[in-house]
Design an enzyme around this catalytic site. Structure first.
Site, mmCIF file in Angstrom:
data_model
loop_
_atom_site.group_PDB
_atom_site.id
_atom_site.type_symbol
_atom_site.label_atom_id
_atom_site.label_comp_id
_atom_site.label_asym_id
_atom_site.label_seq_id
_atom_site.Cartn_x
_atom_site.Cartn_y
_atom_site.Cartn_z
ATOM 1 N N THR A 168 0.914 -1.206 -0.019
ATOM 2 C CA THR A 168 0.138 -0.013 -0.084
ATOM 3 C C THR A 168 0.982 1.433 0.014
ATOM 4 O OG1 THR A 168 -0.345 -0.216 2.382
ATOM 5 C CG2 THR A 168 -2.122 -1.171 1.103
ATOM 6 N N LYS A 194 4.122 -6.937 3.993
ATOM 7 C CA LYS A 194 3.743 -5.536 3.831
ATOM 8 C C LYS A 194 3.316 -4.607 4.990
ATOM 9 C CE LYS A 194 0.516 -3.268 3.350
ATOM 10 N NZ LYS A 194 -0.340 -2.623 4.293
ATOM 11 N N THR A 205 -0.363 -2.738 11.201
ATOM 12 C CA THR A 205 -0.945 -2.752 9.916
ATOM 13 C C THR A 205 -0.189 -3.484 8.905
ATOM 14 O OG1 THR A 205 -2.522 -0.542 10.232
ATOM 15 C CG2 THR A 205 -2.033 -1.095 7.913
ATOM 16 N N GLU A 285 6.631 4.952 7.451
ATOM 17 C CA GLU A 285 6.501 6.220 6.950
ATOM 18 C C GLU A 285 7.225 7.365 7.274
ATOM 19 O OE1 GLU A 285 1.695 4.931 5.591
ATOM 20 O OE2 GLU A 285 2.232 6.136 7.480
ATOM 21 N N ASN A 407 0.387 10.868 6.334
ATOM 22 C CA ASN A 407 -1.200 10.444 6.692
ATOM 23 C C ASN A 407 -2.014 11.493 6.512
ATOM 24 O OD1 ASN A 407 -0.745 7.514 7.718
ATOM 25 N ND2 ASN A 407 1.074 8.354 8.436
ATOM 26 N N THR A 412 -6.988 11.274 0.549
ATOM 27 C CA THR A 412 -7.273 12.272 -0.330
ATOM 28 C C THR A 412 -6.139 12.400 -1.514
ATOM 29 O OG1 THR A 412 -6.533 13.776 0.943
ATOM 30 C CG2 THR A 412 -8.652 13.651 1.134
#
Length: 412
Positions: A168, A194, A205, A285, A407, A412
């Site tokens: 992702t 992942k 996650t 991230e 994040n 969006t």
């Protein structure tokens, strides 16, 4: 794919396990594939499958969140129904299919039924994992249209394609393949994972899939997998958040091993999971480095792991590392609030090779040299207590402003 530093995993000096190629299809008899089925707007690969030999054993560990995707409960229930056996797992990325009401289960059942029909096995032997945005259902017309191309794609060398299709926000794919001579034959363990954000025990996650070409009795395999997960995927943190879909599935099929080789098999399984876990933490991230925290001298392993995880999860520690600031007070403060009791007057602390504390007292140290350690791609923090002989490791990453940017814009 980013390689994982050997210093960041189990001690391998005495391990018979060495790297090989093939990822999740390294183990003999396993096949995998991955395609783009149009589940993601980007058009990147988004649908994968791993197919095991008939009679394969499968063990699973799942998120502890009470807000769970239907696929998590379905996997757990089916492994119980089949007494720890499975033939295949299908993985879609782009949509978590969590918090989607009854549709989540209906869609999961429909997808696994289609795959079971194609493989000629019972539905209970087919598992499903989903990852992506919570609250968004799978676009079923796209997925169902992709089933035939996917089933035409899976091969004995399809590990790379499957590993790419499960991502992702990951920047890189995460794969591992190990082999060892156990008894009179070569045994292989393969895997893929992942995960990049919403990473925190129990679990994160993340999705992870392991394969092994040695047969293991289901209850024993489940015990091995549970212990290996505790020392790997449940020992990493990126941001303190867990999620709704977290799953580890480990398949085993082949000739049985002699009982004396079981310990070495578990060592290889743990090593494979730790390398994948470290790859997830390194790819956090917005991260720029991997942080490893070693806690030694604890009363038991669980206590050592709790302290190590607390330090790795501290936002103040993570931001200090990102700022290359050897602010050791944040480290011992995090250890002190871990919930584990210890005598602070016995604590010793190192950043890299630089010792900052001894017997609970600060030591003079070269601040610039310690700061330089924090500029590396691998940062080691070592905390030593005097409570016992147990030790444990946890892994995390630094916290940058890019994490907020990623994040803030995710949906969006």
């Amino acid at each position: 794919m980013w390689p994982v530093s050997r210093s960041a995993v189990v001690a391998v000096a005495d391990s018979p396990w060495r790297r090989c190629t093939g990822g999740v299809t390294a183990a003999k008899g396993f096949q995998a594939g991955g395609i783009s089925a149009g589940l993601k707007v980007s058009g990147r690969p988004d649908l994968a499958v791993v197919v095991a030999p008939e009679q394969a054993v499968c063990a699973g560990c799942f998120t502890t969140s009470c807000v769970r995707a239907a696929c998590v409960d379905l996997c757990s229930e089916r492994l119980q129904q089949t007494a720890g056996h499975a033939r295949a797992v299908l993985i879609n990325s782009g949509q978590a299919n969590a918090c989607t009401g009854d549709r989540g289960l209906v869609d999961s059942l429909r997808i696994t039924r289609v795959l079971a029909d194609q493989l000629g096995c019972s539905e209970e032997l087919v598992l499903i994992c989903s990852t992506g945005v919570i609250g968004v259902p799978i676009p079923m017309p796209n997925l169902l249209a992709g089933m035939q191309p996917l089933l035409a794609d899976f091969t004995e060398d399809g590990g790379d394609r499957a590993a790419a299709a499960i991502l992702t926000t990951d920047l890189v794919d995460k794969q591992i393949a190990l082999e060892a001579q156990l008894g009179d034959r070569t045994v292989r363990i393969g895997g893929m994972a992942k995960g990049s954000g919403m990473i925190h025990p129990d679990m994160a996650t993340m999705l992870a899939f392991l394969t092994c070409d040695a047969a293991v009795e289901p209850a024993l395999w489940q015990s091995m997998v549970r212990r290996a997960v505790s020392r790997s995927f449940n020992a990493i943190t990126v941001d303190g958040d867990t999620s709704t879909n977290d799953t580890v599935l480990a398949f085993a099929a082949g000739e049985p091993l002699a009982e004396p080789d079981h310990a070495q098999l578990e060592l290889g399984l743990t090593q494979a999971m730790q390398e994948l876990a470290c790859a997830i933490a390194r790819d956090g991230e917005g991260a720029t480095c991997l942080i490893e925290v070693r806690v030694e001298g604890a009363v038991d392993e669980a206590s050592a792991l709790q302290i190590a995880r607390t330090i790795c999860g501290s936002s103040l520690v993570k931001t200090a590392v990102h700022g290359r600031d050897p602010n050791w007070g944040r480290i011992v403060a995090a250890a002190g609030r871990s919930g584990v009791r210890f005598n602070p007057e016995d604590v010793a602390l190192w950043i890299g090779e630089h010792q900052l504390m001894a017997s609970g007292q600060p030591l003079p140290f070269d601040r610039q040299a310690a700061s330089d350690v924090l500029r590396g791609k691998d940062v080691l923090i070592r905390l030593k207590l005097m409570e016992g002989s147990a030790e444990a490791r946890a892994w995390g990453c630094d916290l940058s402003d890019q994490y907020v940017r990623i994040n803030a814009d995710y949906t969006t």
